[in-house]
Design an enzyme around this catalytic site. Structure first.
Site, PDB file in Angstrom:
ATOM      1  N   HIS B 262      16.307   1.446  44.982  1.00  0.00           N
ATOM      2  CA  HIS B 262      15.531   2.378  45.774  1.00  0.00           C
ATOM      3  C   HIS B 262      16.500   3.746  45.596  1.00  0.00           C
ATOM      4  O   HIS B 262      15.788   4.850  45.250  1.00  0.00           O
ATOM      5  CB  HIS B 262      15.395   2.169  47.251  1.00  0.00           C
ATOM      6  CG  HIS B 262      14.794   3.039  47.946  1.00  0.00           C
ATOM      7  ND1 HIS B 262      13.481   2.915  48.236  1.00  0.00           N
ATOM      8  CD2 HIS B 262      15.060   4.103  48.600  1.00  0.00           C
ATOM      9  CE1 HIS B 262      12.836   4.004  49.046  1.00  0.00           C
ATOM     10  NE2 HIS B 262      14.199   4.641  49.245  1.00  0.00           N
ATOM     11  N   GLU B 263      17.744   3.670  45.841  1.00  0.00           N
ATOM     12  CA  GLU B 263      18.451   4.823  45.785  1.00  0.00           C
ATOM     13  C   GLU B 263      18.726   5.178  44.341  1.00  0.00           C
ATOM     14  O   GLU B 263      18.747   6.656  44.149  1.00  0.00           O
ATOM     15  CB  GLU B 263      19.865   4.803  46.573  1.00  0.00           C
ATOM     16  CG  GLU B 263      19.740   4.141  47.962  1.00  0.00           C
ATOM     17  CD  GLU B 263      18.866   4.992  48.866  1.00  0.00           C
ATOM     18  OE1 GLU B 263      18.848   6.256  48.573  1.00  0.00           O
ATOM     19  OE2 GLU B 263      18.268   4.441  49.908  1.00  0.00           O
ATOM     20  N   HIS B 266      16.134   7.841  43.812  1.00  0.00           N
ATOM     21  CA  HIS B 266      16.211   9.299  44.187  1.00  0.00           C
ATOM     22  C   HIS B 266      17.023   9.808  43.398  1.00  0.00           C
ATOM     23  O   HIS B 266      16.922  10.880  42.926  1.00  0.00           O
ATOM     24  CB  HIS B 266      16.891   9.009  45.619  1.00  0.00           C
ATOM     25  CG  HIS B 266      15.767   8.649  46.653  1.00  0.00           C
ATOM     26  ND1 HIS B 266      14.800   9.472  46.767  1.00  0.00           N
ATOM     27  CD2 HIS B 266      15.765   7.571  47.494  1.00  0.00           C
ATOM     28  CE1 HIS B 266      14.168   8.940  47.910  1.00  0.00           C
ATOM     29  NE2 HIS B 266      14.745   7.972  48.587  1.00  0.00           N
ATOM     30  N   GLU B 301      10.415  10.376  47.656  1.00  0.00           N
ATOM     31  CA  GLU B 301      10.168   8.984  47.977  1.00  0.00           C
ATOM     32  C   GLU B 301       9.243   8.153  46.976  1.00  0.00           C
ATOM     33  O   GLU B 301       9.507   6.882  46.622  1.00  0.00           O
ATOM     34  CB  GLU B 301       9.479   8.741  49.499  1.00  0.00           C
ATOM     35  CG  GLU B 301       9.345   7.258  49.866  1.00  0.00           C
ATOM     36  CD  GLU B 301      10.930   7.220  50.453  1.00  0.00           C
ATOM     37  OE1 GLU B 301      11.661   7.948  50.480  1.00  0.00           O
ATOM     38  OE2 GLU B 301      11.148   5.676  50.727  1.00  0.00           O
TER      39      GLU B 301
END
Lengths: 506, 506
Positions: B262-263, B266, B301
């Site tokens: 997830h990170e 980003h 996101e």
């Protein structure tokens, strides 16, 4: 709100910026991925210019003038706060912005060139940059102003109150003591055993042992942390966050061990500043735009040297702690006892490299650099003659000649970074350390017993009371006189060296 | 120098300050010793006020006005740069300083109270603070301005162009798709095996595997690093230094694994911004005083969700990478195959806790929060009725009732931190992710094959070209339309959920 209060609120913001600069600096040296270097440089430059702007802006000048009218003569903290801000404001008024900008630019470029030159052991690459650096530092000295010697103006950046003349006196006394001692050590023909220091000491156990000693000295890890970096340093972002770094060599135990104790000495100073001085001009060097709680470079160094050498390299220390070290490294140190270890970490051996020097020869490395700096600054030594002058001094003081410029005149980063006048603070620190330590032994009952028992609180308390808590409230001279009753005095240091090394090399 | 150039140099300095704030924030969350918290807060407050001062000062306004005269209509980057700075300048003109100060103060206090209230599961403790927070956010909305609903003004802070009305439409479509799907899943009565996920997975091996996947996605560690923190996050100090954190549970493999992916999503966004946008208003949110390269929270996101879910939770991904994972954990995963693992990490199960939710139920958690926020903001829901309304919605959407306020209305930090309007961006991100991914599959030849072969460069290149490199040059709507030919469209997302979970729970 009083004018003084207005001023301190502005000073608090400048102090915040300087602390932020230190956070970014710490990060760059310990955490930052390589790709971040250029934009980090821009962030640091912007924060520096913001601090500079605030310090030279009309709001601060106005508040300073009003506060100077308002403050009574009685309160030392207030007086000194105003004095520090005033000195910084006046200093920046005298410095031509073009000179400051040129110096900043040259520092960046010239450090890169120096690295390149050192890699190829080629002084001629670096010479033109050093030439410009010397020239700009002469201009800097003229702009700052001095009474006798341009070097005085540069020294004052690091050691307020120190002058070329005082330094030369100090050096004469030191040499008169150290050179005969070194000759005595040499002629004793003793070679303490050191083989075990280069055995295999895993890094994680080195770190654990060092941290235990650091906490024993009183380093508060709830307000600090220990990291790894290529060049060890201490840095603080107020007394509440004081960090140190060290470096490890698996096959040379003393590197991280004494490196850590050294930085812990710096850290105890910063952690010991009185809470009420936080975010004031008494915990930031406004003239140097640097967040630091200590009175001077020399005074700071006196504390790192005191904890590293006077405590950490003493016989009593290793009688106390060697069994713990042996317990941590039973195989590596099984055939060694405390006395043998003590002798190993205090071996005297003239060498070409400053950062590896022992206590006796260290100051010789410093003094010869300072003498060369003096010559460069007053024009009696030309940059082109520097390598030869360097080698001649090493031959004179150490009996050694560097095989090349990399291990000779190019070994230190300082000149490429424009740090003329900072070397002497290492020696000033050594001298102060012994003077403070001697006074503590007189004033603190049973200090010797406490140290032998591994109880460092009485010493730390005395140092905190007499030095640390005051931050930059007093000058180095004032701190020395208040704590020891005397101005800078070389006698305790020479007595210490004579006693310790006279015994070791009897 | 052109007026535009003057403006961009000023913007570069503001950008430097915002990046410095991010460094201090990262340090506070990953490295800082506890004692540093208070003075770090002061440093951050000072840097924020400096950025704010620069943004609202006369020099910048003057440069902005001149640049607005000067710039031609042709250059998008220049136009958008001016537009972003203008919006920020105008915004700060509309915000009463007293309101900003009161909000900042309340945020600090109220987060502490919320923690306390959650610990005791006592909503009544937090209620008066939430009441004030809602009131101040209503004032904020009035000051910022809006057309239809006060919530629009708050949404715009995180998702420019989004409104309450658009959001309600979006939610209707989503619910019409998700609620029947969830019913189908429930009635299938399937319970994928998950026991092996809670076996013993040592942290260092989890970290090594996650890093390998991260580098495979294209996360450049020469411009990034992975650390540990209580709440995972990504933060950047320009594209040259983009850091992520994760957290480890030795007995729950998916936590660090999908948290890292997830990170990384980003981080790929931030690392992919065009170099020439570095230190501009197109890589900083001047209105929010935050250094960020992405177009909006939702768009950011969308990229974390895309890499975590659409790539990282796909069958093709685990067919490719499960053997590597099994090689790393041969004992723990010896009795598992790729398909079983894929099913385990995609199990759907309605729950009370948002951060543990699966892909199907996640948006229900978000929608009910947004609906409650809307009610609080327009006054149709009273703070005192909030716990009951919360529980009713959980019963309606999930068929579950929280046993207490800690697992109910007090579970998220957002409201105590004043973040009204940020929850919906998580759902907007989910919707955008599928829309972009669908477009990429159409536009990139053989993308499906490349992904199945573990080659993530074609997808990353398409995303970089269409999204990442533009930074904040285009609005989220423009990026969607340029890349997919359509405005925000829920169809691809619902089709994705239907396909994937229809198959898994056939």
């Amino acid at each position: 709100m009083s004018a003084y209060k207005v001023l301190t609120e502005q000073a608090a913001q400048i102090s915040d910026i300087l602390n932020a600069i230190s956070v970014l600096t710490w990060d760059a040296r310990t955490q930052m991925p390589p790709g971040g270097a250029e934009t980090r440089g821009q962030q640091l430059a912007t924060l520096s210019s913001l601090a500079h702007e605030r310090l030279t802006g009309e709001p601060l000048r106005g508040a300073l003038e009003s506060a100077e009218q308002e403050i009574s003569a009685g309160d030392t903290v207030q007086q000194r706060t105003l004095q520090h801000v005033r000195e910084a404001v006046d200093l920046y008024e005298r410095l031509p912005p073009a000179l400051t900008a040129e110096l900043a630019h040259l520092k960046t470029v010239s450090q890169g060139v120096w690295q390149e030159a050192r890699r190829g052991a080629d002084f001629s690459l670096f010479a033109p940059y050093l030439e410009r650096m010397v020239g700009l530092n002469r201009q800097l000295a003229e702009a700052v102003g001095y009474r006798e010697h341009p070097y005085d103006a540069l020294l004052a950046q690091y050691e307020p109150g120190m002058t070329a003349r005082k330094l030369q006196d100090l050096f004469s006394y030191l040499k008169a003591g150290i050179l005969p001692l070194l000759e005595k050590i040499r002629s004793s023909n003793q070679e303490p055993r050191q083989d075990f220091l280069t055995r295999n000491f895993p890094e994680s156990e080195q770190r654990a042992f060092n941290l235990r000693l650091a906490e024993g000295f009183g380093y508060d890890l709830s307000r600090g942390r220990l990291d790894t970096s290529a060049h060890p340093f201490e840095i603080s972002f107020t007394r509440q966050d004081v960090r140190i770094t060290t470096r490890y060599d698996r096959h040379f135990l003393p590197m991280s061990l004494f490196g850590t104790l050294h930085e812990v000495g710096h850290a105890l100073y910063e952690q010991g500043v009185a809470p009420e001085l936080t975010r004031t001009a008494l915990t930031s060097d406004f003239s140097g735009l640097y967040a630091v709680g200590g009175a001077s470079y020399g005074l700071h160094e006196s504390q790192s040297r005191l904890w590293e050498n006077l405590v950490g390299r003493s016989r009593a220390f290793w009688q106390r702690h060697f069994p713990e070290l042996q317990g941590m490294f039973p195989e590596q140190l099984g055939d060694v006892d405390a006395e043998t270890f003590y002798r190993a970490v205090n071996r005297v051996s003239p060498s070409l490299i400053r950062v590896e020097a022992d206590e006796v020869t260290y100051n010789l490395h410093i003094m010869l650099r300072a003498e060369l700096e003096l010559g460069l600054l007053d024009g009696t030594l030309k940059v082109s003659d520097l390598p030869e002058a360097w080698n001649a001094k090493y031959e004179e003081y150490m009996g050694l000649t560097p095989p090349d410029a990399a291990t000779g005149v190019l070994q230190d980063i300082h000149w490429s970074a424009g740090l003329f006048g900072s070397f002497p603070t290492y020696t000033v620190g050594n001298v102060m350390a012994s003077q403070f330590f001697e006074a503590a032994k007189v004033q603190v009952p049973d200090l010797t017993h406490a140290l032998a028992a591994g109880d460092y609180a009485p010493l730390r308390t005395w140092l905190t009371e007499n030095i640390y808590r005051h931050g930059r409230t007093y000058t180095p001279q004032e701190l020395l006189e208040r704590a020891t009753g005397r101005s800078l005095d070389v006698a305790p240091y020479l007595a210490y060296l004579d006693d310790k090394y006279g015994d070791l090399y009897a």
